[in-house]
Design an enzyme around this catalytic site. Structure first.
Site, mmCIF file in Angstrom:
data_model
loop_
_atom_site.group_PDB
_atom_site.id
_atom_site.type_symbol
_atom_site.label_atom_id
_atom_site.label_comp_id
_atom_site.label_asym_id
_atom_site.label_seq_id
_atom_site.Cartn_x
_atom_site.Cartn_y
_atom_site.Cartn_z
ATOM 1 N N ASN A 1 -43.064 -26.083 18.649
ATOM 2 C CA ASN A 1 -42.064 -26.447 17.646
ATOM 3 C C ASN A 1 -40.839 -25.531 17.697
ATOM 4 O O ASN A 1 -39.897 -25.701 16.911
ATOM 5 C CB ASN A 1 -42.659 -26.481 16.233
ATOM 6 C CG ASN A 1 -43.167 -25.134 15.758
ATOM 7 O OD1 ASN A 1 -43.317 -24.187 16.525
ATOM 8 N ND2 ASN A 1 -43.441 -25.045 14.470
ATOM 9 N N THR B 1 -38.951 -21.565 10.669
ATOM 10 C CA THR B 1 -40.404 -21.675 10.601
ATOM 11 C C THR B 1 -40.873 -23.084 10.266
ATOM 12 O O THR B 1 -40.129 -23.872 9.670
ATOM 13 C CB THR B 1 -40.957 -20.683 9.549
ATOM 14 O OG1 THR B 1 -42.379 -20.810 9.463
ATOM 15 C CG2 THR B 1 -40.355 -20.947 8.175
ATOM 16 N N ASP C 1 -38.810 -17.370 14.716
ATOM 17 C CA ASP C 1 -39.994 -18.067 14.218
ATOM 18 C C ASP C 1 -40.866 -17.081 13.433
ATOM 19 O O ASP C 1 -40.700 -15.863 13.540
ATOM 20 C CB ASP C 1 -40.753 -18.644 15.423
ATOM 21 C CG ASP C 1 -42.114 -19.178 15.059
ATOM 22 O OD1 ASP C 1 -42.207 -19.993 14.129
ATOM 23 O OD2 ASP C 1 -43.107 -18.767 15.709
ATOM 24 N N ASP D 1 -44.962 -17.529 12.387
ATOM 25 C CA ASP D 1 -46.347 -17.376 12.830
ATOM 26 C C ASP D 1 -46.408 -17.170 14.339
ATOM 27 O O ASP D 1 -45.861 -17.947 15.117
ATOM 28 C CB ASP D 1 -47.163 -18.602 12.425
ATOM 29 C CG ASP D 1 -47.373 -18.676 10.925
ATOM 30 O OD1 ASP D 1 -48.112 -17.827 10.396
ATOM 31 O OD2 ASP D 1 -46.780 -19.556 10.280
ATOM 32 N N ASP E 1 -42.827 -18.770 19.820
ATOM 33 C CA ASP E 1 -44.063 -18.716 20.608
ATOM 34 C C ASP E 1 -44.711 -20.069 20.861
ATOM 35 O O ASP E 1 -45.702 -20.148 21.581
ATOM 36 C CB ASP E 1 -45.095 -17.824 19.903
ATOM 37 C CG ASP E 1 -45.712 -18.516 18.694
ATOM 38 O OD1 ASP E 1 -44.946 -18.994 17.811
ATOM 39 O OD2 ASP E 1 -46.945 -18.602 18.623
#
Length: 290
Positions: free
Chosen positions: A238, A41, A7, A9, A235
């Site tokens: 999603n 992402t 991922d 962000d 984190d």
């Protein structure tokens, strides 16, 4: 471990939304060892590719939560769209709950309120990096909005009615928790939608087949890699579809406790190069097992 899905962000990028050198070196070490690495992402490709290229990395990118897959050359290899009929139903519900949203399409990302566009990015930054100050988060968000990655439109319907426009995602946002919850519950009744979130106050809406986990599995299948040999690092919610399918699921140290409980391993935070820590940890395990 033959494939690593990462991922962005709150995971690959640090509190300044750039990629730490430790992460870059770890990814290159994994690639040199024959391990495939892919970014997964919620960002559009246009927003995701800049920090990757600036870090000197060359990676395929699963963008928009799996609605689009691009190879290392940036070529679109697969895309999954929402029907316009479904879009209008979602649009009607979001308006009913007074929820702002952005429209992700093959022609770019659109907003009908650029101030709200900044707020939604601040929400994502602050959710991923709680220690970042409000002023710094606004500075980062302002840059991302004003660098041309988000286009202004007075009316989303003007964009959607173009027959060449394909709809990938609606990213909605509201500080009203009841409205968010009610909207989420309504969207869960749609058979053709996948609904998740990447920050405290947003809802991400894509086609049911446009999920990170599905996209990672499709890429693994293409490479002939079983999912038990895939590591997923993330984190937020999603990322759950990746965690559920990957043989090794890694939560960032800055992830919420619910996410950590879902995963088999918790690494350091994104600002502490948690991606590098996870890669080095499991590569050492591989070396020991040999």
């Amino acid at each position: 471990m033959k494939l690593i899905a990462i991922d962005m962000d709150g995971t690959l990028v640090n509190n300044n939304t750039t990629i730490n050198e430790e992460n870059v070196e770890a990814i290159k070490k994994a690639q040199a060892a024959g391990i495939h690495v892919v970014v997964a992402t919620g960002r559009s490709f246009e927003e995701a590719v800049n920090p990757v290229e600036e870090a000197g990395l060359n990676l395929p990118i699963i963008a928009i939560n799996g609605a689009q897959f691009r190879n290392k050359e940036g070529e679109i290899k697969n895309s999954i769209t929402l029907s316009k009929e479904t879009y209008y139903k979602v649009d009607e519900l979001l308006n009913h709950y007074s929820m702002y949203y952005e429209l992700y399409t093959n022609k770019g990302t659109y907003s009908n309120d650029l101030e709200m566009a900044i707020d939604i990015i601040v929400d994502i930054i602050k959710s991923a990096n709680p220690e970042v100050t409000d002023s710094h988060a606004h500075k980062l968000a302002d840059y991302r909005v004003k660098n041309g990655r988000i286009h202004y439109t007075e009316d989303y319907h003007d964009i959607v009615k173009d027959p060449e426009v394909e709809i990938y995602k609606l990213l909605s946002f509201s500080r009203n928790e009841k409205n968010r919850t009610d909207a989420m519950n309504d969207f869960l009744t749609f058979n053709d939608l996948a609904v998740s979130r990447s920050a405290e106050a947003n809802i991400e809406i894509t086609h049911r087949d446009a999920q990170k986990g599905i996209a990672v599995k499709n890429y693994a299948d293409e490479l002939g890699i079983p999912m038990k040999e895939v590591m997923a690092i993330g984190d937020n919610y999603n990322d759950v579809s990746m965690f559920e399918l990957a043989g090794i699921s890694v939560a960032m140290g800055n992830a919420e406790e619910d996410i950590k409980r879902l995963c088999s391993f918790t690494t350091k935070t994104n600002d502490e190069s948690g991606v590098a820590h996870a890669i080095h940890t499991f590569m050492r395990k591989i070396e020991v097992s040999k």
